[in-house]
Design an enzyme around this catalytic site. Structure first.
Site, PDB file in Angstrom:
ATOM      1  N   ASP A 123      16.319 -11.732  -2.720  1.00 51.22           N
ATOM      2  CA  ASP A 123      17.609 -11.539  -3.394  1.00 51.22           C
ATOM      3  C   ASP A 123      18.190 -10.155  -3.078  1.00 51.22           C
ATOM      4  OD1 ASP A 123      17.500 -14.060  -4.450  1.00 51.22           O
ATOM      5  OD2 ASP A 123      16.944 -13.440  -6.478  1.00 51.22           O
ATOM      6  N   ASP A 134      -8.223  -4.701   7.156  1.00 48.18           N
ATOM      7  CA  ASP A 134      -8.889  -5.527   6.148  1.00 48.18           C
ATOM      8  C   ASP A 134      -9.805  -6.557   6.795  1.00 48.18           C
ATOM      9  OD1 ASP A 134      -8.371  -4.845   3.410  1.00 48.18           O
ATOM     10  OD2 ASP A 134      -6.261  -5.232   3.811  1.00 48.18           O
ATOM     11  N   HIS A 154       0.803  -1.228   0.000  1.00 48.40           N
ATOM     12  CA  HIS A 154       0.000   0.000   0.000  1.00 48.40           C
ATOM     13  C   HIS A 154       0.831   1.271   0.000  1.00 48.40           C
ATOM     14  CE1 HIS A 154      -3.754  -2.073   0.391  1.00 48.40           C
ATOM     15  NE2 HIS A 154      -3.410  -2.665   1.508  1.00 48.40           N
ATOM     16  N   GLU A 156      -6.482 -11.692   6.821  1.00 50.11           N
ATOM     17  CA  GLU A 156      -7.198 -10.412   6.801  1.00 50.11           C
ATOM     18  C   GLU A 156      -8.479 -10.477   5.981  1.00 50.11           C
ATOM     19  OE1 GLU A 156      -4.568  -7.335   5.316  1.00 50.11           O
ATOM     20  OE2 GLU A 156      -3.813  -8.553   3.677  1.00 50.11           O
ATOM     21  N   ARG A 160       6.946  -6.306   3.119  1.00 50.33           N
ATOM     22  CA  ARG A 160       5.597  -6.779   2.813  1.00 50.33           C
ATOM     23  C   ARG A 160       5.427  -6.664   1.308  1.00 50.33           C
ATOM     24  NH1 ARG A 160      -0.335  -4.881   4.793  1.00 50.33           N
ATOM     25  NH2 ARG A 160       0.237  -2.864   3.869  1.00 50.33           N
TER      26      ARG A 160
HETATM   27  C1  3PY Z   1      -4.513  -4.256   7.513  1.00 45.60           C
HETATM   28  O1  3PY Z   1      -4.792  -3.815   8.637  1.00 45.60           O
HETATM   29  O2  3PY Z   1      -5.340  -4.689   6.709  1.00 45.60           O
HETATM   30  C2  3PY Z   1      -3.127  -4.260   7.107  1.00 45.60           C
HETATM   31  O3  3PY Z   1      -2.822  -4.746   6.038  1.00 45.60           O
HETATM   32  C3  3PY Z   1      -2.121  -3.636   8.036  1.00 45.60           C
HETATM   33  O4  3PY Z   1      -0.936  -3.445   7.434  1.00 45.60           O
HETATM   34 MG    MG Z   2      -4.415  -5.259   4.794  1.00 37.70          MG
END
Ligand code: 3PY
Ligand code: MG
Length: 253
Positions: A85, A173, A46, A147, A71
């Site tokens: 890598d 999420d 994000h 999530e 991430r």
């Molecule tokens: C969420 O809270 O959905 C996340 O991805 C936090 O990084």
């Molecule tokens: Mg998320």
């Protein structure tokens, strides 16, 4: 191979604390890496970052005591292998909804025979050391994000996947998927129960549990609850909050 500080914290029976980088910038990466955190996570999902930003951010983090994680935007093997890598010591993969998704994460992040990671560790070798290839699989940390409703329903089976170190809960999420809003520290009882369920599933499988938190206070509470990897908010959110507080002092907010 240079050790992974997240694993060192875990082996000492402690939670690891990670910074969270949303700016595609090596200076902020260095500041966060020198802040006292155990780990710094570069967010490619994000945040305002791309792969070339990630490389200079990883170089900046190398000059700090913190261990670098990434991430990735999804479980696509190419980006997972590229992050490793480039020297990432941990992969946090979003939207892991099934055992198949979790296995794909392990496969892309592990050399044969455990997985199908292709050999070419480039910066990983510079950062990790000449014995990188022998120790990478045991040093790198793989966390699958839970999530969604599907991920939550499959959390026990996901936690049982061989080679997966644990899960990382995305509270926003998860709340959104449950129809209960995007609070990072939810007050809704269903979302809270879902987070507790993830923690219990990880512990039952002998795996680690991580969570994104909106503050140090929440991160501390979650670590005390048993979470092994906590993030006390992102650099961008912390900057916004600090600036708002200062502007309030001078009557601008
Ligand atoms: C969420 O809270 O959905 C996340 O991805 C936090 O990084
Ligand atoms: Mg998320």
């Amino acid at each position: 191979m240079r050790p992974n500080r997240v694993r060192e914290r875990w082996n000492a029976g402690e939670a690891a604390v990670s910074g969270w980088l949303s700016f595609g910038n090596s200076y902020t990466a260095e500041i966060v890496g020198l802040s006292g955190v155990d780990c710094v996570t570069i967010d490619l999902q994000h945040a305002m970052t791309d792969v070339s930003d990630m490389i200079v951010m990883l170089q900046a983090i190398s000059a700090t005591p913190a261990t670098p994680f990434v991430r990735v935007p999804n479980a696509e093997p190419g980006i997972i292998m590229k992050a490793l890598d480039a020297g990432s010591y941990g992969i946090i993969c979003p939207l892991v909804n099934s055992v198949g998704d979790a296995k794909a994460l392990v496969d892309a992040s592990s050399y044969p025979p455990l997985g199908g990671r292709s050999f070419g560790p480039a910066r990983g070798l510079l950062y990790g050391g000449p014995d990188y290839a022998q120790h990478a699989d045991a040093t790198i940390v793989r966390l699958a994000m839970i999530e969604t409703r599907e991920g939550l329903a499959a959390v026990d089976d996901i936690c049982a996947v061989d080679g997966l170190d644990g899960i990382f809960v995305g509270p926003s999420d998860l709340g959104l998927n449950l129809g209960r809003g995007t609070a990072a520290d939810p007050s809704d009882s269903d979302v809270r129960a879902a987070i507790d369920r993830c923690l219990a599933a990880a512990k039952a499988a002998g795996k680690r549990a991580g969570l994104f938190c909106p503050s140090g206070a929440v991160a501390r509470r979650r670590a005390e609850q048993g979470f092994d990897f906590v993030v006390p908010n992102s650099d961008a959110n912390l900057l916004k909050a600090a600036l708002a507080a200062e502007l309030a002092v001078i009557g601008k907010a």
